[in-house]
Motif scaffolding. Structure first.
Motif, PDB file in Angstrom:
ATOM      1  N   GLY A 193       0.781  -1.228   0.000  1.00  0.00           N
ATOM      2  CA  GLY A 193       0.000   0.000   0.000  1.00  0.00           C
ATOM      3  C   GLY A 193       0.808   1.270   0.000  1.00  0.00           C
ATOM      4  O   GLY A 193       0.238   2.362  -0.069  1.00  0.00           O
ATOM      5  N   LEU A 194       2.152   1.169   0.076  1.00  0.00           N
ATOM      6  CA  LEU A 194       2.963   2.378   0.147  1.00  0.00           C
ATOM      7  C   LEU A 194       2.849   3.219  -1.109  1.00  0.00           C
ATOM      8  O   LEU A 194       2.845   4.454  -1.047  1.00  0.00           O
ATOM      9  CB  LEU A 194       4.428   1.988   0.393  1.00  0.00           C
ATOM     10  N   ALA A 195       2.729   2.573  -2.261  1.00  0.00           N
ATOM     11  CA  ALA A 195       2.639   3.307  -3.524  1.00  0.00           C
ATOM     12  C   ALA A 195       1.280   3.965  -3.721  1.00  0.00           C
ATOM     13  O   ALA A 195       1.110   4.724  -4.675  1.00  0.00           O
ATOM     14  CB  ALA A 195       2.929   2.370  -4.698  1.00  0.00           C
ATOM     15  N   GLN A 196       0.318   3.676  -2.836  1.00  0.00           N
ATOM     16  CA  GLN A 196      -1.025   4.240  -2.982  1.00  0.00           C
ATOM     17  C   GLN A 196      -1.352   5.245  -1.884  1.00  0.00           C
ATOM     18  O   GLN A 196      -2.504   5.633  -1.735  1.00  0.00           O
ATOM     19  CB  GLN A 196      -2.057   3.110  -2.946  1.00  0.00           C
ATOM     20  N   GLN A 214       2.184  14.479  -0.671  1.00  0.00           N
ATOM     21  CA  GLN A 214       2.395  13.932  -2.004  1.00  0.00           C
ATOM     22  C   GLN A 214       2.317  12.412  -1.923  1.00  0.00           C
ATOM     23  O   GLN A 214       2.231  11.828  -0.835  1.00  0.00           O
ATOM     24  CB  GLN A 214       3.767  14.352  -2.551  1.00  0.00           C
ATOM     25  N   GLU A 215       2.346  11.781  -3.077  1.00  0.00           N
ATOM     26  CA  GLU A 215       2.421  10.326  -3.105  1.00  0.00           C
ATOM     27  C   GLU A 215       3.754   9.908  -2.494  1.00  0.00           C
ATOM     28  O   GLU A 215       4.817  10.359  -2.932  1.00  0.00           O
ATOM     29  CB  GLU A 215       2.302   9.829  -4.546  1.00  0.00           C
ATOM     30  N   LEU A 216       3.717   9.063  -1.481  1.00  0.00           N
ATOM     31  CA  LEU A 216       4.911   8.793  -0.680  1.00  0.00           C
ATOM     32  C   LEU A 216       6.112   8.344  -1.509  1.00  0.00           C
ATOM     33  O   LEU A 216       7.224   8.824  -1.272  1.00  0.00           O
ATOM     34  CB  LEU A 216       4.584   7.761   0.404  1.00  0.00           C
ATOM     35  N   PRO A 217       5.980   7.435  -2.475  1.00  0.00           N
ATOM     36  CA  PRO A 217       7.177   7.081  -3.263  1.00  0.00           C
ATOM     37  C   PRO A 217       7.736   8.244  -4.071  1.00  0.00           C
ATOM     38  O   PRO A 217       8.918   8.245  -4.414  1.00  0.00           O
ATOM     39  CB  PRO A 217       6.676   5.951  -4.177  1.00  0.00           C
ATOM     40  N   MET A 218       6.907   9.248  -4.367  1.00  0.00           N
ATOM     41  CA  MET A 218       7.348  10.393  -5.164  1.00  0.00           C
ATOM     42  C   MET A 218       7.685  11.602  -4.304  1.00  0.00           C
ATOM     43  O   MET A 218       7.992  12.661  -4.839  1.00  0.00           O
ATOM     44  CB  MET A 218       6.252  10.775  -6.171  1.00  0.00           C
ATOM     45  N   LEU A 219       7.634  11.467  -2.978  1.00  0.00           N
ATOM     46  CA  LEU A 219       7.880  12.599  -2.092  1.00  0.00           C
ATOM     47  C   LEU A 219       9.368  12.936  -2.087  1.00  0.00           C
ATOM     48  O   LEU A 219      10.202  12.130  -1.675  1.00  0.00           O
ATOM     49  CB  LEU A 219       7.401  12.258  -0.680  1.00  0.00           C
TER      50      LEU A 219
END
Length: 471
Positions: free
Chosen positions: A146-149, A270-275
């Motif tokens: 769920g990290l990418a969401q 922001q989206e956590l992987p893109m933060l």
């Protein structure tokens, strides 16, 4: 990162001559570690505003009475149990907390470090895109799937719930928590009655319609409302050109509602992987070395600090009250070396780019969930403070993904040199009145001087005439 943490300075301690060892400890802020002779013993870790004063209080010999008997005191004293003193100087509270967390995680593990620093996973919004009927809800449970969401972090659960409700009020996504098994006889819920849900539970919509609505919600979250605001603004302009002012007014009201919903979040969400963000803080001895501490937030994990030299950068305000004057614009000055100091071969922009590259290499692609949770908690604790209490600056990437190098350099210079003084506003009306007064006084002086000059000229002419007649 925590496993490889090392203190900058280490000194062996002997209780026979403590003053000799304590003089080697600086007086600035930092993180102090006291270790015993047995490597398996737990170290004493603390964050302090004065390293030497704290060490002296813990290691100084006790006070003696007139008879040479130690005075009984409840104050903690580790003088007989310490064999090694380690410390690292820090220039800001943010750096001190991160260093203390890394030292605690290296010594006790992530769970104990989290307990000691009272870190809690920040709340985020999760968009369950893998579900057949996606939904949006607030949670503080991180998982690899769920990290990418997840979008965040938010300052609190209440803030995350408010933003989720504001976003869902703009769309017709389901708000129920059950695993749906749609069938025509499903009773539905109150949101279907209020026309706030497409009601996939009783097949009131097709799967394609619900998927399109879910895609619109995800685009809204990724762009913080810009995807919807741009579309509404375009339709509003078109309605105005077509003289359909009633529809244009309705679209403007809708645009205002969407803008109000989008304003309930911050740039950090922001989206956590893109933060991604760059945090600039002061460093120990920054006034002498002209260096700032730079941290990189990449995918929820912090990397750094790396020292950035501000030699050759002038700290100025980005917005001033003197308009577009040349003296109000940011300037990059050529470095002037001091006596015996080498001139840096690279420009300030090249030094900043090298620092950012070093931080990106340190970040690495692999991220542990426990580290992500703790680092996000540290960033949230610092970022969501009141603006007057938040020391340091944060910079986000440009829309094309590049870093605003010039802005980062100016922020680093402000951390080292402090904010420049506010320029006094020009009293234009007073200046204009003064000019008029000067011109008026000058004109009156000229008028008074003209008769005097005329009389002098007459006297000179008369004298010349008398000389000519006498000759």
């Amino acid at each position: 990162m925590a496993a490889g943490f090392q203190f900058e300075h280490t000194v062996a301690f002997s209780e026979d001559s403590p003053a000799e060892f304590l003089r080697q400890i600086p007086t600035g802020a930092g993180v102090l570690c006291l270790r015993g002779p047995n490597p398996t013993d737990e170290p004493y870790l603390t964050r302090t505003a004065d390293l030497r004063r704290r060490a002296m209080r813990l290691l100084a010999p006790p006070e003696l009475t007139e008879g040479g008997v130690p005075v009984l005191s409840k104050r903690l004293n580790l003088r007989g149990r310490v064999a090694l003193i380690a410390w690292c100087a820090t220039g800001s509270e943010f750096e001190a907390l991160l260093s203390l967390y890394q030292a605690a995680a290296a010594s006790f593990g992530y769970a104990e470090a989290r307990r000691r620093l009272r870190l809690h996973t920040p709340f985020c919004l999760r968009f369950t895109a893998e579900n057949a009927h996606p939904r949006l809800y607030a949670t503080n449970r991180l998982s690899k799937r769920g990290l990418a969401q997840m979008f965040g972090p938010f300052p609190s659960r209440a803030a995350a719930d408010r933003y989720a409700d504001a976003v869902l009020d703009l769309f017709k996504l389901r708000r129920c928590y059950e695993d749906l098994e749609p069938y025509p006889e499903h009773p539905g819920c109150v949101y279907q009655e209020m026309k706030k849900c497409l009601a996939p539970c009783n097949l009131a919509c097709t799967p394609d319609e619900y998927s399109a609505e879910a895609a619109a919600v995800k685009a809204f979250l990724e762009t913080r409302g810009e995807s919807m605001l741009g579309q509404i603004a375009q339709e509003r302009e078109q309605a105005s050109e077509e003289m359909d002012f009633e529809r244009a007014a309705s679209l403007h009201q809708q645009w205002t509602k969407v803008k109000a919903a989008a304003s309930q979040t911050s740039d950090l969400v922001q989206e956590l992987p893109m933060l991604r963000a760059v945090i600039v803080q002061a460093t120990a001895g920054s006034d002498e070395r002209l260096e700032a501490a730079v941290f990189l937030l990449e995918g929820g994990c912090l990397a750094g600090p790396v020292r950035l030299s501000t030699l050759g950068v002038r700290a100025v305000k980005e917005q001033t009250s003197v308009g577009s004057s040349l003296f109000a614009q940011p300037l990059m000055l050529q470095a002037v070396p001091l006596d015996g100091e080498a001139t840096p071969s690279e420009s300030p922009e090249e030094r900043a780019a090298l620092v950012l590259k070093t931080l990106e290499d340190k970040a690495g692609p692999e991220r542990d969930l426990a580290m992500v949770s703790d680092h996000l908690s540290l960033v949230r604790r610092w970022y969501y403070r009141p603006e007057k209490q938040r020391v340091g600056e944060i910079f986000f990437p440009n829309p094309d993904g590049s870093w605003p190098v010039r802005r980062i350099l100016r922020g680093a210079a402000r951390m080292v040199l402090g904010d420049p003084g506010v320029m006094a506003e020009t009293n234009r009306e007073g200046v204009a009145a003064a000019k008029v007064k000067i011109l008026h006084e000058g004109r009156e002086g000229v008028e008074r001087a003209v008769p005097v000059v005329s009389r002098r000229r007459k006297k000179v002419a008369a004298a010349e005439t008398s000389e000519t007649s006498s000759s």
